[in-house]
Motif scaffolding. Structure first.
Motif, mmCIF file in Angstrom:
data_model
loop_
_atom_site.group_PDB
_atom_site.id
_atom_site.type_symbol
_atom_site.label_atom_id
_atom_site.label_comp_id
_atom_site.label_asym_id
_atom_site.label_seq_id
_atom_site.Cartn_x
_atom_site.Cartn_y
_atom_site.Cartn_z
ATOM 1 N N ASP A 109 0.822 -1.218 0.000
ATOM 2 C CA ASP A 109 0.000 0.000 0.000
ATOM 3 C C ASP A 109 0.854 1.267 0.000
ATOM 4 O OD1 ASP A 109 -2.281 -1.525 -0.014
ATOM 5 O OD2 ASP A 109 -2.667 -1.327 2.143
ATOM 6 N N SER A 110 2.034 1.193 0.604
ATOM 7 C CA SER A 110 2.891 2.374 0.688
ATOM 8 C C SER A 110 3.525 2.728 -0.656
ATOM 9 C CB SER A 110 4.009 2.142 1.716
ATOM 10 O OG SER A 110 5.002 1.263 1.199
ATOM 11 N N GLY A 111 3.690 1.716 -1.530
ATOM 12 C CA GLY A 111 4.355 1.938 -2.802
ATOM 13 C C GLY A 111 5.863 1.916 -2.719
ATOM 14 N N VAL A 112 6.416 1.663 -1.551
ATOM 15 C CA VAL A 112 7.864 1.705 -1.337
ATOM 16 C C VAL A 112 8.586 0.625 -2.145
ATOM 17 C CG1 VAL A 112 7.982 0.091 0.614
ATOM 18 C CG2 VAL A 112 9.587 2.019 0.514
ATOM 19 N N THR A 113 9.850 0.857 -2.429
ATOM 20 C CA THR A 113 10.731 -0.168 -2.983
ATOM 21 C C THR A 113 11.449 -0.819 -1.817
ATOM 22 O OG1 THR A 113 11.045 1.009 -5.076
ATOM 23 C CG2 THR A 113 12.738 -0.606 -4.458
ATOM 24 N N ALA A 114 11.150 -2.088 -1.543
ATOM 25 C CA ALA A 114 11.655 -2.758 -0.347
ATOM 26 C C ALA A 114 12.644 -3.847 -0.725
ATOM 27 C CB ALA A 114 10.504 -3.357 0.460
ATOM 28 N N VAL A 115 13.884 -3.685 -0.268
ATOM 29 C CA VAL A 115 14.953 -4.650 -0.525
ATOM 30 C C VAL A 115 15.223 -5.402 0.772
ATOM 31 C CG1 VAL A 115 17.354 -4.953 -1.254
ATOM 32 C CG2 VAL A 115 15.946 -3.139 -2.291
ATOM 33 N N ALA A 116 15.072 -6.719 0.729
ATOM 34 C CA ALA A 116 15.193 -7.554 1.922
ATOM 35 C C ALA A 116 16.592 -8.136 2.029
ATOM 36 C CB ALA A 116 14.166 -8.679 1.885
ATOM 37 N N TYR A 117 17.248 -7.901 3.148
ATOM 38 C CA TYR A 117 18.576 -8.470 3.372
ATOM 39 C C TYR A 117 18.590 -9.987 3.122
ATOM 40 C CZ TYR A 117 19.730 -4.219 6.160
ATOM 41 O OH TYR A 117 19.959 -2.942 6.593
ATOM 42 N N PRO A 336 22.536 -8.118 -10.371
ATOM 43 C CA PRO A 336 21.536 -9.184 -10.225
ATOM 44 C C PRO A 336 21.420 -9.734 -8.803
ATOM 45 C CG PRO A 336 23.470 -9.960 -11.455
ATOM 46 C CD PRO A 336 23.599 -8.478 -11.333
ATOM 47 N N HIS A 337 22.510 -9.796 -8.062
ATOM 48 C CA HIS A 337 22.430 -10.332 -6.701
ATOM 49 C C HIS A 337 21.667 -9.386 -5.782
ATOM 50 C CE1 HIS A 337 24.859 -13.753 -7.618
ATOM 51 N NE2 HIS A 337 25.873 -13.013 -8.030
ATOM 52 N N LEU A 338 21.858 -8.096 -5.963
ATOM 53 C CA LEU A 338 21.073 -7.127 -5.199
ATOM 54 C C LEU A 338 19.617 -7.157 -5.634
ATOM 55 C CD1 LEU A 338 20.928 -4.831 -3.149
ATOM 56 C CD2 LEU A 338 21.683 -3.254 -4.947
ATOM 57 N N ARG A 339 19.397 -7.329 -6.936
ATOM 58 C CA ARG A 339 18.019 -7.382 -7.450
ATOM 59 C C ARG A 339 17.252 -8.563 -6.844
ATOM 60 N NH1 ARG A 339 19.288 -6.914 -12.457
ATOM 61 N NH2 ARG A 339 19.136 -9.094 -13.089
ATOM 62 N N ASN A 340 17.958 -9.648 -6.517
ATOM 63 C CA ASN A 340 17.290 -10.776 -5.863
ATOM 64 C C ASN A 340 16.742 -10.389 -4.489
ATOM 65 O OD1 ASN A 340 17.732 -12.570 -7.957
ATOM 66 N ND2 ASN A 340 19.663 -13.315 -7.140
ATOM 67 N N GLY A 341 17.255 -9.304 -3.925
ATOM 68 C CA GLY A 341 16.746 -8.823 -2.643
ATOM 69 C C GLY A 341 15.469 -8.015 -2.770
ATOM 70 N N LEU A 342 15.104 -7.643 -3.990
ATOM 71 C CA LEU A 342 13.889 -6.838 -4.186
ATOM 72 C C LEU A 342 12.657 -7.705 -3.921
ATOM 73 C CD1 LEU A 342 12.802 -4.048 -5.107
ATOM 74 C CD2 LEU A 342 12.688 -4.991 -7.433
ATOM 75 N N ASN A 343 11.892 -7.357 -2.903
ATOM 76 C CA ASN A 343 10.686 -8.111 -2.542
ATOM 77 C C ASN A 343 9.405 -7.387 -2.914
ATOM 78 O OD1 ASN A 343 11.270 -10.249 0.373
ATOM 79 N ND2 ASN A 343 12.559 -9.898 -1.411
ATOM 80 N N HIS A 345 7.929 -3.677 -4.940
ATOM 81 C CA HIS A 345 8.232 -2.467 -5.709
ATOM 82 C C HIS A 345 6.937 -1.875 -6.250
ATOM 83 C CE1 HIS A 345 10.371 0.387 -8.214
ATOM 84 N NE2 HIS A 345 9.788 -0.087 -9.306
ATOM 85 N N HIS A 346 6.639 -0.669 -5.821
ATOM 86 C CA HIS A 346 5.488 0.090 -6.318
ATOM 87 C C HIS A 346 4.206 -0.744 -6.332
ATOM 88 C CE1 HIS A 346 8.145 3.322 -8.497
ATOM 89 N NE2 HIS A 346 8.310 3.291 -7.182
ATOM 90 N N GLY A 347 3.936 -1.383 -5.195
ATOM 91 C CA GLY A 347 2.672 -2.106 -5.031
ATOM 92 C C GLY A 347 2.646 -3.502 -5.592
ATOM 93 N N LYS A 348 3.801 -4.047 -5.980
ATOM 94 C CA LYS A 348 3.871 -5.394 -6.535
ATOM 95 C C LYS A 348 4.867 -6.250 -5.749
ATOM 96 C CE LYS A 348 1.181 -4.369 -10.077
ATOM 97 N NZ LYS A 348 -0.176 -4.960 -10.211
ATOM 98 N N ILE A 349 4.540 -7.537 -5.610
ATOM 99 C CA ILE A 349 5.471 -8.499 -5.025
ATOM 100 C C ILE A 349 6.424 -8.965 -6.119
ATOM 101 C CG2 ILE A 349 5.735 -10.785 -3.976
ATOM 102 C CD1 ILE A 349 4.567 -8.884 -2.009
ATOM 103 N N THR A 350 7.724 -8.921 -5.837
ATOM 104 C CA THR A 350 8.725 -9.239 -6.854
ATOM 105 C C THR A 350 9.609 -10.421 -6.454
ATOM 106 O OG1 THR A 350 10.175 -7.559 -5.886
ATOM 107 C CG2 THR A 350 8.796 -6.879 -7.741
ATOM 108 N N ASN A 351 9.175 -11.193 -5.490
ATOM 109 C CA ASN A 351 9.920 -12.379 -5.050
ATOM 110 C C ASN A 351 8.983 -13.576 -5.124
ATOM 111 O OD1 ASN A 351 10.558 -14.357 -2.640
ATOM 112 N ND2 ASN A 351 12.497 -13.376 -3.172
#
Length: 371
Positions: A109-117, A336-343, A345-351
């Motif tokens: 809901d926040s729209g944040v880009t969230a990168v998970a360790y 690409p390894h950092l991109r794998n941390g993207l969970n 992004h802008h209201g979408k699940i990317t993992n």
């Protein structure tokens, strides 16, 4: 970029997302750093230490969230934190979304880009930002299990190392990854009788070589799991499926076959736990009892040793954090390894694992970033 570090607010969480040493690195890269007053108190770093490193001090978390382009934390955002996130921000922290649909919804809901360790990878297929906390948690698991095993704490009253003439306690470690390795190392160091269960023959072979016969290794089947759990004084749950909810390997029915006062330590609790009877606890009330078996399920175990764990975490997260600060979202496109941390992004699940666990449609990270 302005990088913000709020004070952690989870129960008995004393770690901090940025140490003064990490702040100096961000400042050296030309970034502004905003740290909430008192954020480093748990590791003995006062506001003056952060000022000396080049940070500005904010009076409140609200100020940090409102003024920062990237938020660096340790634990997953709590409700009062995720409502302050916005779509033009990057959140860089542990998330553990699979067992936490409420947090996932808040981030979406926040729209944040969230990168998970915990889902950032490396060239060897490892999880480099999860590893240091897994090392700490694995070692702490034995300390916690040994303490819970004491009679005044509800346990059997067994000393893990035994004494001459009295056999040592038995420890079963379920999972031979980073947590399992470090738990076994601590338990063996105390003199306990240790068995590691895993379903990877190459991993078991490696562990056997590492320990030189000082611990037992066993291929994990239902029968083997039952036999080891029924004979153990302490059972360490060290199972990990990256990003996904942990499988429930020890059922409630199995508790009836365990020793009265035996201890379960569920290090997988951040991902929902690998014991059917597990639920998250805190350092304030770390244990509870089910069917005569003591459960230790603290969801932020490394928070108990913040000086060690905060510095270890910062050592691991700094490299990718600087990439995010230097390049913004382009860092996710390029690495690409950092991109794998993207969970998220802008209201979408990317993992994929998170999407499957929570029942969401998953969008590929590259596609999400391109959009």
């Amino acid at each position: 970029m302005r990088v913000g570090c709020p004070k952690e607010i989870k129960n008995h969480e004393y770690r901090v997302g940025l140490t003064p040493a990490a702040v100096r690195e961000y400042v050296a890269h030309g970034h502004e750093v905003l740290v909430q007053t008192g954020a480093g108190a748990g590791i003995g770093a006062d506001d003056n230490a952060y000022r000396a490193a080049g940070a500005a001090i904010a009076d409140s978390a609200a100020d940090v969230f409102a003024r920062s382009d990237m938020i660096v934390k340790v634990k997953e955002p709590q409700r009062e934190e995720w409502v302050q996130l916005r779509s033009d921000q990057i959140l860089y922290t542990y998330l553990h979304l699979a067992p936490d649909p409420e947090q996932a919804r808040g981030l979406l809901d926040s729209g944040v880009t969230a990168v998970a360790y915990e889902t950032v990878t490396d060239d060897r297929g490892g999880l480099p930002l999860l590893a240091p906390m897994s090392e700490v948690a694995g070692r702490l698991a034995i300390q916690a299990g040994a303490t819970a095993l004491q009679k005044p704490n509800g346990g059997r009253g067994v000393l893990l190392g035994g004494v001459p003439g009295v056999p040592p306690g038995k420890v079963a470690v379920i999972g031979g990854g980073v947590v399992g390795l470090h738990a076994a190392r601590m338990a063996a160091g105390l003199g306990a009788d240790v068995t590691i269960l895993d379903r990877s023959i190459p991993r078991l072979r490696l562990l056997d070589e590492l320990f030189g016969g000082r611990v037992h290794t066993r291929f994990s089947t239902v029968e083997a799991l039952e036999e080891e759990c029924f004979s153990a004084d302490v059972i360490i749950g060290a199972v990990l499926i990256p990003g996904a909810a942990a499988p429930k390997l020890v059922t409630r029915e199995m508790l009836s076959g365990m020793k009265a006062g035996a201890v379960l330590v569920d290090v997988a609790i951040d991902q929902g736990g690998c014991f059917e009877t597990s639920h998250a606890t805190t350092h304030a009330e770390p244990t509870y009892e089910v069917d005569g078996v003591i459960h230790y399920c603290v969801a932020n175990m490394p928070g108990a040793v913040p000086v060690t764990s905060a510095h270890a975490l910062n050592n691991a997260t700094l490299h990718y954090g600087l990439q995010l600060a230097d390049k913004g979202l382009k860092a996710l496109v390029d690495e690409p390894h950092l991109r794998n941390g993207l969970n998220v992004h802008h209201g979408k699940i990317t993992n994929r694992a998170v999407a499957d666990a929570l029942g969401y449609e998953m969008i590929e990270p590259k596609a999400a970033l391109a959009a």
